[in-house]
Design a protein around this motif. Structure first.
Motif, PDB file in Angstrom:
ATOM      1  N   SER A  39       0.843  -1.192   0.000  1.00 16.15           N
ATOM      2  CA  SER A  39       0.000   0.000   0.000  1.00 16.15           C
ATOM      3  C   SER A  39       0.880   1.244   0.000  1.00 16.15           C
ATOM      4  CB  SER A  39      -0.904  -0.005   1.237  1.00 16.15           C
ATOM      5  OG  SER A  39      -0.110   0.118   2.414  1.00 16.15           O
ATOM      6  N   ASP A  40       0.260   2.402  -0.054  1.00 14.54           N
ATOM      7  CA  ASP A  40       1.026   3.660  -0.056  1.00 14.54           C
ATOM      8  C   ASP A  40       1.859   3.817   1.203  1.00 14.54           C
ATOM      9  OD1 ASP A  40      -0.009   4.296  -2.514  1.00 14.54           O
ATOM     10  OD2 ASP A  40      -1.631   5.543  -1.721  1.00 14.54           O
ATOM     11  N   ASP A  41       1.392   3.236   2.318  1.00 17.81           N
ATOM     12  CA  ASP A  41       2.177   3.305   3.551  1.00 17.81           C
ATOM     13  C   ASP A  41       3.005   2.043   3.775  1.00 17.81           C
ATOM     14  OD1 ASP A  41       0.059   1.675   4.039  1.00 17.81           O
ATOM     15  OD2 ASP A  41      -0.663   2.710   5.825  1.00 17.81           O
ATOM     16  N   MET A  42       3.246   1.313   2.661  1.00 21.98           N
ATOM     17  CA  MET A  42       4.159   0.168   2.636  1.00 21.98           C
ATOM     18  C   MET A  42       3.676  -1.015   3.468  1.00 21.98           C
ATOM     19  SD  MET A  42       6.245   1.305   0.491  1.00 21.98           S
ATOM     20  CE  MET A  42       7.526   0.061   0.462  1.00 21.98           C
ATOM     21  N   GLU A  43       2.358  -1.169   3.583  1.00 24.74           N
ATOM     22  CA  GLU A  43       1.779  -2.320   4.269  1.00 24.74           C
ATOM     23  C   GLU A  43       1.358  -3.374   3.241  1.00 24.74           C
ATOM     24  OE1 GLU A  43       1.433  -3.065   7.545  1.00 24.74           O
ATOM     25  OE2 GLU A  43       2.677  -1.308   7.908  1.00 24.74           O
ATOM     26  N   PRO A  44       1.594  -4.665   3.516  1.00 24.75           N
ATOM     27  CA  PRO A  44       1.149  -5.719   2.592  1.00 24.75           C
ATOM     28  C   PRO A  44      -0.367  -5.735   2.445  1.00 24.75           C
ATOM     29  CG  PRO A  44       2.731  -6.590   4.177  1.00 24.75           C
ATOM     30  CD  PRO A  44       2.344  -5.220   4.659  1.00 24.75           C
ATOM     31  N   GLN A  45      -0.841  -5.840   1.226  1.00 24.61           N
ATOM     32  CA  GLN A  45      -2.273  -5.950   0.993  1.00 24.61           C
ATOM     33  C   GLN A  45      -2.512  -6.725  -0.297  1.00 24.61           C
ATOM     34  OE1 GLN A  45      -3.619  -1.859   0.834  1.00 24.61           O
ATOM     35  NE2 GLN A  45      -3.346  -1.740  -1.363  1.00 24.61           N
ATOM     36  N   GLY A  46      -3.777  -7.060  -0.534  1.00 24.88           N
ATOM     37  CA  GLY A  46      -4.143  -7.804  -1.730  1.00 24.88           C
ATOM     38  C   GLY A  46      -4.959  -9.039  -1.381  1.00 24.88           C
ATOM     39  N   LEU A  47      -5.544  -9.647  -2.403  1.00 29.01           N
ATOM     40  CA  LEU A  47      -6.394 -10.826  -2.214  1.00 29.01           C
ATOM     41  C   LEU A  47      -5.638 -11.962  -1.536  1.00 29.01           C
ATOM     42  CD1 LEU A  47      -8.857 -12.640  -2.656  1.00 29.01           C
ATOM     43  CD2 LEU A  47      -8.133 -12.949  -5.026  1.00 29.01           C
ATOM     44  N   ASP A  48      -4.459 -12.320  -2.063  1.00 30.57           N
ATOM     45  CA  ASP A  48      -3.712 -13.430  -1.472  1.00 30.57           C
ATOM     46  C   ASP A  48      -3.255 -13.107  -0.056  1.00 30.57           C
ATOM     47  OD1 ASP A  48      -4.040 -14.897  -3.755  1.00 30.57           O
ATOM     48  OD2 ASP A  48      -2.035 -14.523  -4.552  1.00 30.57           O
ATOM     49  N   VAL A  49      -2.881 -11.861   0.181  1.00 32.61           N
ATOM     50  CA  VAL A  49      -2.457 -11.457   1.527  1.00 32.61           C
ATOM     51  C   VAL A  49      -3.606 -11.644   2.517  1.00 32.61           C
ATOM     52  CG1 VAL A  49      -1.757  -9.491   2.958  1.00 32.61           C
ATOM     53  CG2 VAL A  49      -0.683  -9.860   0.725  1.00 32.61           C
ATOM     54  N   GLU A  50      -4.811 -11.251   2.119  1.00 34.12           N
ATOM     55  CA  GLU A  50      -5.966 -11.400   3.010  1.00 34.12           C
ATOM     56  C   GLU A  50      -6.313 -12.867   3.235  1.00 34.12           C
ATOM     57  OE1 GLU A  50      -9.406  -9.029   2.460  1.00 34.12           O
ATOM     58  OE2 GLU A  50      -8.282  -7.221   1.949  1.00 34.12           O
ATOM     59  N   LEU A  51      -6.233 -13.678   2.165  1.00 28.78           N
ATOM     60  CA  LEU A  51      -6.533 -15.099   2.313  1.00 28.78           C
ATOM     61  C   LEU A  51      -5.540 -15.774   3.262  1.00 28.78           C
ATOM     62  CD1 LEU A  51      -7.329 -16.067  -1.399  1.00 28.78           C
ATOM     63  CD2 LEU A  51      -8.975 -15.813   0.466  1.00 28.78           C
ATOM     64  N   VAL A  52      -4.251 -15.544   3.038  1.00 27.85           N
ATOM     65  CA  VAL A  52      -3.228 -16.164   3.876  1.00 27.85           C
ATOM     66  C   VAL A  52      -3.339 -15.664   5.314  1.00 27.85           C
ATOM     67  CG1 VAL A  52      -0.736 -16.275   4.302  1.00 27.85           C
ATOM     68  CG2 VAL A  52      -1.632 -16.669   2.005  1.00 27.85           C
ATOM     69  N   SER A  53      -3.629 -14.388   5.502  1.00 32.41           N
ATOM     70  CA  SER A  53      -3.785 -13.849   6.862  1.00 32.41           C
ATOM     71  C   SER A  53      -4.947 -14.512   7.581  1.00 32.41           C
ATOM     72  CB  SER A  53      -3.993 -12.331   6.804  1.00 32.41           C
ATOM     73  OG  SER A  53      -2.862 -11.677   6.260  1.00 32.41           O
ATOM     74  N   ALA A  54      -6.049 -14.733   6.864  1.00 31.00           N
ATOM     75  CA  ALA A  54      -7.210 -15.387   7.468  1.00 31.00           C
ATOM     76  C   ALA A  54      -6.868 -16.816   7.886  1.00 31.00           C
ATOM     77  CB  ALA A  54      -8.381 -15.385   6.498  1.00 31.00           C
ATOM     78  N   VAL A  55      -6.142 -17.532   7.035  1.00 34.66           N
ATOM     79  CA  VAL A  55      -5.753 -18.907   7.357  1.00 34.66           C
ATOM     80  C   VAL A  55      -4.809 -18.929   8.554  1.00 34.66           C
ATOM     81  CG1 VAL A  55      -4.611 -20.992   6.523  1.00 34.66           C
ATOM     82  CG2 VAL A  55      -6.081 -19.687   4.988  1.00 34.66           C
ATOM     83  N   MET A  56      -3.867 -18.007   8.583  1.00 37.68           N
ATOM     84  CA  MET A  56      -2.930 -17.967   9.703  1.00 37.68           C
ATOM     85  C   MET A  56      -3.638 -17.653  11.015  1.00 37.68           C
ATOM     86  SD  MET A  56      -0.021 -18.962   8.764  1.00 37.68           S
ATOM     87  CE  MET A  56       0.602 -18.681  10.427  1.00 37.68           C
TER      88      MET A  56
END
Length: 242
Positions: A39-56
């Motif tokens: 993102s603009d503030d250098m945070e990971p984002q995106g569909l795969d990022v959200e999916l993997v975060s949910a699984v974790m």
């Protein structure tokens, strides 16, 4: 009273143990919009990022996601500087290298043309011979397609540039991941100008890669299956498909 005190001590010990767990280190491509990007503030984002975060979160394990150039993702896995990487195709080569958990999702490689183009669909690769096909330089799409004697333009260095070439009329058809190409089409407010050809070139499951023999691969996969069966991941897919 003693039993209550014992329970409190057990809970405190469990919390302390959980706090001491080293986080799982997961790495993904920093330039794979809309699946994984900064993102603009250098945070990971995106569909795969959200999916993997949910699984974790479902695993209950602490974790950290880093987004890097794709070659560095593979390098970190090889050097064990990352515990897992996403996303990978399930080819024989990848299965020989890693334990693959998933699939996390399926990807569709498609052809996209302007609506004014007479090409409505394709049945065989010969149907594409009259057209200049734009593709990203250095990408592999499908063995048969990659070897076919077609007229190609591979000046694009990214899918975003590929979409720009199509909209500018520099190529007749482009090939790539459906969600990704349409994300950049919508970015240009041009969804009404293009057509996704109905028949996909290939449908490919995408996986999270762990080192060979790492038991965390099966732990991740079990958590993923629970979320898939409960429908918990569907809102994430729907939000990114818009």
């Amino acid at each position: 009273m003693k039993s209550l005190l014992w329970c409190v001590l057990l809970l405190a010990a469990a919390a302390a143990l959980a706090a001491d767990k080293p986080p799982w280190r997961l790495a993904a491509d920093a330039n794979f919009e809309p699946y994984s990007y900064l993102s603009d503030d250098m945070e990971p984002q995106g569909l795969d990022v959200e999916l993997v975060s949910a699984v974790m979160r479902e695993t209950g394990q602490p974790f950290r996601i880093s987004l890097l150039p794709w070659e560095r993702v593979k390098q970190q896995l090889a050097l064990k500087e990352a515990d897992a990487g996403f996303v990978f195709t399930g080819t024989l080569e990848r299965r020989a290298q890693y334990d693959l958990a998933g699939p996390l999702r399926k990807g569709q490689t498609v052809f996209v043309a302007m609506k004014r183009n007479p090409l409505q669909d394709w049945r065989g690769l010969d149907d594409l011979k009259p057209y200049v096909i734009g593709q990203v330089r250095g990408y592999s799409y499908d063995t048969e397609f990659d070897k076919a004697p077609l007229t190609r333009d591979d000046h694009a260095g990214s899918p975003r540039q590929l979409v720009a070439m199509l909209l500018a009329g520099r190529v007749d058809v482009i090939v790539g991941d459906k969600v990704q190409l349409m994300y950049f089409v919508q970015e240009q407010k041009a969804a009404g100008l293009v057509r996704v050809l109905p028949r996909p070139l290939v449908e490919m499951p995408r996986y999270v890669a762990f080192a060979k023999g790492d038991p965390r691969a099966r732990q991740f996969e079990a958590a993923l299956k629970r979320l898939q069966q409960s429908g918990t991941l569907q809102p994430i897919f729907q939000r990114w498909a818009q």
